[in-house]
Design a protein around this motif. Structure first.
Motif, PDB file in Angstrom:
ATOM      1  N   PRO A 430      72.828 -10.255  30.672  1.00  0.00           N
ATOM      2  CA  PRO A 430      72.473  -8.848  31.642  1.00  0.00           C
ATOM      3  C   PRO A 430      71.321  -8.557  31.200  1.00  0.00           C
ATOM      4  CG  PRO A 430      73.869  -8.518  29.770  1.00  0.00           C
ATOM      5  CD  PRO A 430      73.783  -9.835  29.722  1.00  0.00           C
ATOM      6  N   GLU A 431      70.626  -7.670  32.241  1.00  0.00           N
ATOM      7  CA  GLU A 431      69.173  -7.088  31.802  1.00  0.00           C
ATOM      8  C   GLU A 431      69.393  -5.985  30.718  1.00  0.00           C
ATOM      9  OE1 GLU A 431      66.707  -7.778  32.848  1.00  0.00           O
ATOM     10  OE2 GLU A 431      66.802  -8.678  34.772  1.00  0.00           O
ATOM     11  N   PRO A 432      68.521  -5.733  30.011  1.00  0.00           N
ATOM     12  CA  PRO A 432      67.238  -6.243  30.169  1.00  0.00           C
ATOM     13  C   PRO A 432      66.896  -7.547  29.505  1.00  0.00           C
ATOM     14  CG  PRO A 432      67.541  -4.665  28.317  1.00  0.00           C
ATOM     15  CD  PRO A 432      68.845  -4.840  28.582  1.00  0.00           C
ATOM     16  N   TYR A 433      67.999  -8.270  29.280  1.00  0.00           N
ATOM     17  CA  TYR A 433      67.712  -9.582  28.265  1.00  0.00           C
ATOM     18  C   TYR A 433      67.401 -10.643  29.147  1.00  0.00           C
ATOM     19  CZ  TYR A 433      70.239  -6.545  25.253  1.00  0.00           C
ATOM     20  OH  TYR A 433      70.603  -5.419  24.433  1.00  0.00           O
ATOM     21  N   ARG A 434      67.192 -10.637  30.474  1.00  0.00           N
ATOM     22  CA  ARG A 434      67.080 -11.894  31.180  1.00  0.00           C
ATOM     23  C   ARG A 434      65.618 -12.228  31.161  1.00  0.00           C
ATOM     24  NH1 ARG A 434      70.812 -10.923  36.715  1.00  0.00           N
ATOM     25  NH2 ARG A 434      72.865 -11.283  35.669  1.00  0.00           N
ATOM     26  N   GLY A 435      65.309 -13.542  30.734  1.00  0.00           N
ATOM     27  CA  GLY A 435      63.973 -13.821  30.626  1.00  0.00           C
ATOM     28  C   GLY A 435      63.011 -13.467  29.468  1.00  0.00           C
ATOM     29  N   ALA A 436      63.954 -12.494  28.675  1.00  0.00           N
ATOM     30  CA  ALA A 436      63.239 -11.821  27.703  1.00  0.00           C
ATOM     31  C   ALA A 436      62.978 -12.811  26.312  1.00  0.00           C
ATOM     32  CB  ALA A 436      63.971 -10.729  27.037  1.00  0.00           C
ATOM     33  N   LEU A 437      62.132 -12.317  25.621  1.00  0.00           N
ATOM     34  CA  LEU A 437      61.738 -13.105  24.246  1.00  0.00           C
ATOM     35  C   LEU A 437      62.501 -12.609  23.174  1.00  0.00           C
ATOM     36  CD1 LEU A 437      59.943 -15.191  22.757  1.00  0.00           C
ATOM     37  CD2 LEU A 437      58.006 -13.353  22.648  1.00  0.00           C
ATOM     38  N   PHE A 438      62.926 -13.403  22.608  1.00  0.00           N
ATOM     39  CA  PHE A 438      63.797 -12.986  21.287  1.00  0.00           C
ATOM     40  C   PHE A 438      63.044 -13.590  19.919  1.00  0.00           C
ATOM     41  CE2 PHE A 438      66.947 -12.494  24.667  1.00  0.00           C
ATOM     42  CZ  PHE A 438      68.138 -11.475  24.158  1.00  0.00           C
ATOM     43  N   PHE A 439      63.200 -12.826  18.892  1.00  0.00           N
ATOM     44  CA  PHE A 439      62.377 -13.559  17.677  1.00  0.00           C
ATOM     45  C   PHE A 439      63.148 -12.767  16.455  1.00  0.00           C
ATOM     46  CE2 PHE A 439      59.994  -9.520  18.693  1.00  0.00           C
ATOM     47  CZ  PHE A 439      59.720  -8.892  17.247  1.00  0.00           C
ATOM     48  N   SER A 440      63.131 -13.733  15.443  1.00  0.00           N
ATOM     49  CA  SER A 440      63.878 -13.102  14.284  1.00  0.00           C
ATOM     50  C   SER A 440      62.975 -13.225  12.961  1.00  0.00           C
ATOM     51  CB  SER A 440      65.051 -14.283  14.066  1.00  0.00           C
ATOM     52  OG  SER A 440      64.419 -15.524  13.714  1.00  0.00           O
ATOM     53  N   ASP A 441      63.502 -12.743  11.972  1.00  0.00           N
ATOM     54  CA  ASP A 441      63.214 -12.672  10.561  1.00  0.00           C
ATOM     55  C   ASP A 441      64.248 -13.075   9.682  1.00  0.00           C
ATOM     56  OD1 ASP A 441      62.217 -11.619   8.114  1.00  0.00           O
ATOM     57  OD2 ASP A 441      60.585 -10.706   9.022  1.00  0.00           O
ATOM     58  N   SER A 442      63.730 -14.283   8.859  1.00  0.00           N
ATOM     59  CA  SER A 442      64.658 -14.829   8.008  1.00  0.00           C
ATOM     60  C   SER A 442      65.009 -13.809   6.731  1.00  0.00           C
ATOM     61  CB  SER A 442      64.328 -16.291   7.390  1.00  0.00           C
ATOM     62  OG  SER A 442      63.219 -16.348   6.857  1.00  0.00           O
ATOM     63  N   THR A 443      63.919 -13.275   6.452  1.00  0.00           N
ATOM     64  CA  THR A 443      64.101 -12.238   5.238  1.00  0.00           C
ATOM     65  C   THR A 443      64.790 -10.897   5.504  1.00  0.00           C
ATOM     66  OG1 THR A 443      61.792 -13.033   4.105  1.00  0.00           O
ATOM     67  CG2 THR A 443      62.786 -10.730   3.692  1.00  0.00           C
ATOM     68  N   ARG A 444      64.605 -10.477   6.500  1.00  0.00           N
ATOM     69  CA  ARG A 444      65.452  -9.278   6.965  1.00  0.00           C
ATOM     70  C   ARG A 444      66.725  -9.564   7.595  1.00  0.00           C
ATOM     71  NH1 ARG A 444      60.536  -4.898   8.869  1.00  0.00           N
ATOM     72  NH2 ARG A 444      59.196  -5.386   7.102  1.00  0.00           N
ATOM     73  N   GLY A 445      66.994 -10.861   7.966  1.00  0.00           N
ATOM     74  CA  GLY A 445      68.207 -11.110   8.615  1.00  0.00           C
ATOM     75  C   GLY A 445      68.631 -10.378  10.039  1.00  0.00           C
ATOM     76  N   CYS A 446      67.441 -10.221  10.755  1.00  0.00           N
ATOM     77  CA  CYS A 446      67.456  -9.655  12.186  1.00  0.00           C
ATOM     78  C   CYS A 446      66.781 -10.431  13.029  1.00  0.00           C
ATOM     79  CB  CYS A 446      66.609  -8.254  11.808  1.00  0.00           C
ATOM     80  SG  CYS A 446      67.854  -6.999  11.084  1.00  0.00           S
ATOM     81  N   ILE A 447      67.284 -10.274  14.385  1.00  0.00           N
ATOM     82  CA  ILE A 447      66.682 -10.498  15.627  1.00  0.00           C
ATOM     83  C   ILE A 447      66.312  -9.469  16.487  1.00  0.00           C
ATOM     84  CG2 ILE A 447      67.138 -11.875  17.860  1.00  0.00           C
ATOM     85  CD1 ILE A 447      69.210 -13.328  16.305  1.00  0.00           C
ATOM     86  N   TRP A 448      64.870  -9.380  17.132  1.00  0.00           N
ATOM     87  CA  TRP A 448      64.681  -8.353  18.045  1.00  0.00           C
ATOM     88  C   TRP A 448      64.476  -9.014  19.400  1.00  0.00           C
ATOM     89  CZ3 TRP A 448      63.013  -9.140  13.066  1.00  0.00           C
ATOM     90  CH2 TRP A 448      63.024  -7.893  12.295  1.00  0.00           C
ATOM     91  N   VAL A 449      64.298  -8.068  20.282  1.00  0.00           N
ATOM     92  CA  VAL A 449      63.974  -8.422  21.618  1.00  0.00           C
ATOM     93  C   VAL A 449      62.728  -7.585  22.189  1.00  0.00           C
ATOM     94  CG1 VAL A 449      65.732  -6.930  22.794  1.00  0.00           C
ATOM     95  CG2 VAL A 449      64.998  -9.041  24.052  1.00  0.00           C
ATOM     96  N   MET A 450      61.817  -8.573  22.982  1.00  0.00           N
ATOM     97  CA  MET A 450      60.826  -7.911  23.296  1.00  0.00           C
ATOM     98  C   MET A 450      60.860  -7.699  24.881  1.00  0.00           C
ATOM     99  SD  MET A 450      56.617  -9.427  22.906  1.00  0.00           S
ATOM    100  CE  MET A 450      57.000  -9.412  21.150  1.00  0.00           C
TER     101      MET A 450
END
Length: 783
Positions: A430-450
């Motif tokens: 669903p929006e706002p995730y369609r076509g969005a860039l996801f990125f992760s950090d292995s140290t912090r154990g998190c995923i963010w969406v731009m």
């Protein structure tokens, strides 16, 4: 090779990839040299693959915290040390282990797999070296090609394996370094579903030290194959090729120590496209774009007309460790995560340009600012870049203690390690995730969406947290089903985050048992009435009371069972709601003091009173017994050596260094910034696949080194300890420290010029930490 369906997983501890500079005071030096004022810096030597962890050993894997309407679940489990996954358009799923074994599933939900390719003889699996890149041809299976990128277990021009996944001393991982290369190969699936002999597309990437190695492979919408790799330099000091220069970087030959100001080796390999005409370009610290059939650079690359084969491949450069990147599926824009040293993990972006290869500045720059340690060295390669101002700045950067997004509540803020990038499709989520860039950090154990701007492009100013509580996510990838997959190195799983419109939530199973131990025959009452469902639904109860794995021993909330003989049992309760979602809880029951099924390892040597120094040879020995098998054979015993680094705030992270098999062996104590200690773990596996472990801590011998100046108050740059001004630091005996004093400092109305160190050394030097406390004084004269 045992299939992941039958082999037991050994829990992995996090290891090593990224170094940090601990900057102390130095107002006078930083101001005089025009440096940025030292900001908050991260813990020394963070790692993408083996970051800090605060969980309890043996604790169960919990689902990540994800937004409402999503769920986090296991797709494939039982993997050994997974680093990368790749999906074919038809759903065929490939997963690569760090040791070089690639397995294939007909689809991600298949119950069985097979070994697609075993590259373990070729692959160097140690520290952060291994198989880290995997890609499937976008026209698979019509073009049945899979591409692998790995650290090759051999120096340039030699045949693998040379080191056999270990690095003796000499030369030593962090001393002179075990020199290796990288290799990118094409694997073609045969009619039997396994790979034919690999075809080498690109060889190179000479690297001296054990991190910043082979990284990512990905196809772009242009049909070309992209790859990234680190510079292969030291994370313990400012490495410009002064330790033997085994990669033959200019201006010297292999075996010739490079010197300031003309050195162009070590970390400066990341700047090789800027070398003088006639000197070879190398692929270290770059993103390349090649033809997937030939390995040649493609037309449209910025150096496509160069006579240098490697330079024709380079698309962008100036990276420290571009561990993960992604190519936008429509615009061909490349988004790169460069794992930093001290001041910044960077997200960089560029559009391939036939006229220019963007330079992202490492090691002369880290983040948007000049790197203090490198700025102090006076190297021409950096000085000219500072004068040009042609470095490309990151679009987003962050470091230890900093939030990535305004809503960021992710743990492990004592470090940072960008570890994954993926673009969602424009339909599944669903929006706002369609076509969005996801990125992760292995140290912090998190995923963010731009978030997206008005044109639908990623907007670095609009970042929100998407998921947290992930266990060492070292890669992100959207599958053909539109779910977001991540490789969890620590748990040995390929997991996925699925959008689920079903409002039904998973119930929670809870067991109370009384008694949980006693003499036979032992009558135990089990109470599952504490189980609950967030939706208030009625639950179905199923018991496995004899521990055979079958939930066929009861259907009521309360159950009774008699255990007639000596045994150790793990009964379980499964609760299921009307929507079919379920969860399981377990409890241990001990009858007649029966031992647990796991073997009991014992480490005989070394003694924990040992105090080691860098380069010391340490012997170890031990064994294990098992309630069923008795004394276990040497083949059942595995040792793991881990460097454990703890910051002054108590936050720790690990670097797995080497593994050994048998009842005894020896290792060479490696170099690392202090405070650090070694952990030696003995694991024992019995005939049923149960694993028991024993870990001991081995503390180092340390020494205090004092740095002074005449006149007072002039700082010097000391390796990863940053700028030190008339103060004392504690290091491990035998550690190698690069120390740089500025050649010239302007403090109006005065100009100070470097004269000498008290012992006669030049301005930039390497100190091997002595056993006794020592003072080093640098002298300046007034011009």
């Amino acid at each position: 090779m045992t299939s992941p369906e039958t082999r037991s997983r050994t829990r992995l501890r996090p290891l090593a990839v990224i170094t940090a500079v601990l900057v102390v005071g130095a107002t006078m030096l930083t101001g005089a040299l025009g440096m940025a004022t030292p900001g908050q810096v991260r813990t020394n030597d963070e790692s993408v693959l083996y970051p800090p962890r605060d969980d309890v050993e043996g604790a169960g894997v919990e689902a990540a915290a994800v937004p409402e309407g999503f769920r986090d679940e296991t797709a494939i489990s039982g993997l050994t040390e997974p680093t990368v996954a790749a999906f074919a358009p038809d759903g065929t799923t490939f997963v690569g282990d760090k040791d070089g074994v690639i397995r294939v599933w007909d689809d991600v939900d298949s119950d069985t797999s097979r070994v697609f390719a075993d590259l373990s003889t070729e692959v160097f699996n140690g520290w952060d070296r291994g198989l880290l890149g995997l890609a499937v041809h976008p026209e698979f299976p019509e073009k049945p090609h899979v591409y692998a990128f790995y650290t090759r277990d051999a120096p340039p021009g030699q045949t693998a394996p040379v080191w056999n996944d270990q690095c003796p001393s000499p030369p030593g991982y962090t001393e002179d370094g075990c020199v290796v290369t990288n290799r990118l190969v094409k694997l073609t699936m045969g009619e039997d579903g396994v790979a034919q002999a690999p075809e080498t597309l690109v060889d190179g990437w000479c690297q001296q030290y054990p991190s910043h190695s082979a990284d990512t492979l990905a196809f772009g919408p242009d049909g070309a194959l992209y790859a990234s790799a680190g510079e292969g330099a030291s994370f313990n000091f400012a490495d410009y090729g002064q330790q033997g220069n085994p990669c033959a970087d200019p201006p010297g030959d292999a075996g010739t120590d490079l010197t300031i100001p003309d050195a162009r080796g070590g970390s400066l390999r990341a700047q090789s496209p800027r070398r003088p005409d006639g000197e070879p370009a190398v692929l270290n610290g770059s993103v390349i774009r090649i033809d997937p059939d030939t390995g040649e650079g493609v037309a449209g690359n910025p150096y496509a007309d160069s006579a240098d084969e490697n330079k024709r491949r380079i698309l962008a450069y100036g990276f420290r460790n571009p561990f993960r990147f992604v190519v936008h599926p429509e615009s061909n824009e490349v988004w790169v995560g460069d794992v930093g040293e001290a001041r910044a993990d960077e997200i960089n972006r560029f559009v391939p340009d036939s006229t220019e290869a963007p330079n992202f500045g490492w090691p002369c720059f880290e983040g948007a600012e000049p790197h203090p340690s490198w700025q102090a060295t006076g190297l021409t390669m950096c000085d000219t870049l500072y004068a040009e101002g042609s470095d490309r700045k990151p679009v987003l950067q962050y470091t230890s203690g900093e939030k990535v997004s305004p809503d960021d509540t992710c743990p492990n803020t004592g470090g940072a390690s960008l570890s994954g990038f993926a673009f969602a499709d424009g339909e599944t989520l669903p929006e706002p995730y369609r076509g969005a860039l996801f990125f992760s950090d292995s140290t912090r154990g998190c995923i963010w969406v731009m978030g997206k701007d008005t044109d639908g492009a990623p907007n670095p100013a609009d970042v929100t947290t998407f998921a947290q509580g992930l266990s060492v996510p070292v890669q992100l990838e959207f599958g053909p089903d539109g779910a977001l997959y991540y490789v969890s190195l620590d748990t040995g799983e390929l997991r996925r985050i699925v959008h689920d419109d079903d409002p039904n939530t998973e119930p929670e199973a809870v067991i109370k048992a009384k008694p949980t131990e006693g003499k036979s025959p032992l009558l135990v009452m089990f109470d599952g009435r504490g189980s609950s469902d967030p939706d208030g639904d009625r639950l179905r109860y199923e018991w496995d009371l004899d521990g055979d794995g079958e939930f066929d021993d009861g259907r009521l909330p309360i159950a009774f069972w008699i255990y007639p003989k000596k045994e150790f049992v793990r009964p379980a309760l499964k609760v299921t709601d009307p929507g079919g979602k379920s969860s399981i809880a377990r409890v241990d029951v001990v009858v007649d003091n029966a031992p647990a099924p796991e073997p009991t390892p014992v480490i005989d040597t070394p003694d924990t009173d040992l105090r080691w120094h860098v380069g010391q040879k340490v012997s170890f020995s031990g064994g294990a017994t098992d309630a069923k098998d008795g004394t276990l054979p040497e083949s059942a015993l595995t040792w793991k050596l881990t460097m454990r680094h703890c910051a002054h705030d108590g936050h720790c992270h690990s670097h797995d260094i080497e593994t050994f098999t048998g009842s005894s062996g020896e290792f060479i104590a490696p170099d690392h910034p202090y405070p650090s200690h070694l952990e030696l773990t003995l694991s024992a596996r019995d005939s049923d696949g149960n694993v028991g472990t024993k870990t001991i801590e081995l503390q180092p011998k340390t020494v205090d080194l004092t740095f002074k100046s005449d006149p007072e108050g002039i700082g010097v740059t000391v390796g990863n300890y940053g700028v030190v001004t008339d103060s004392t630091i504690r290091v491990i005996v035998g550690s190698s420290l690069s120390v740089s004093a500025a050649a010239r400092i302007e403090i109006p109305p005065y100009v100070l010029v470097f004269d000498r160190w008290e012992d006669g050394a030049g301005a930039s030097r390497i100190i091997d930490a002595p056993e006794e406390p020592t003072t080093y004084t640098v002298y300046y004269t007034i011009e």
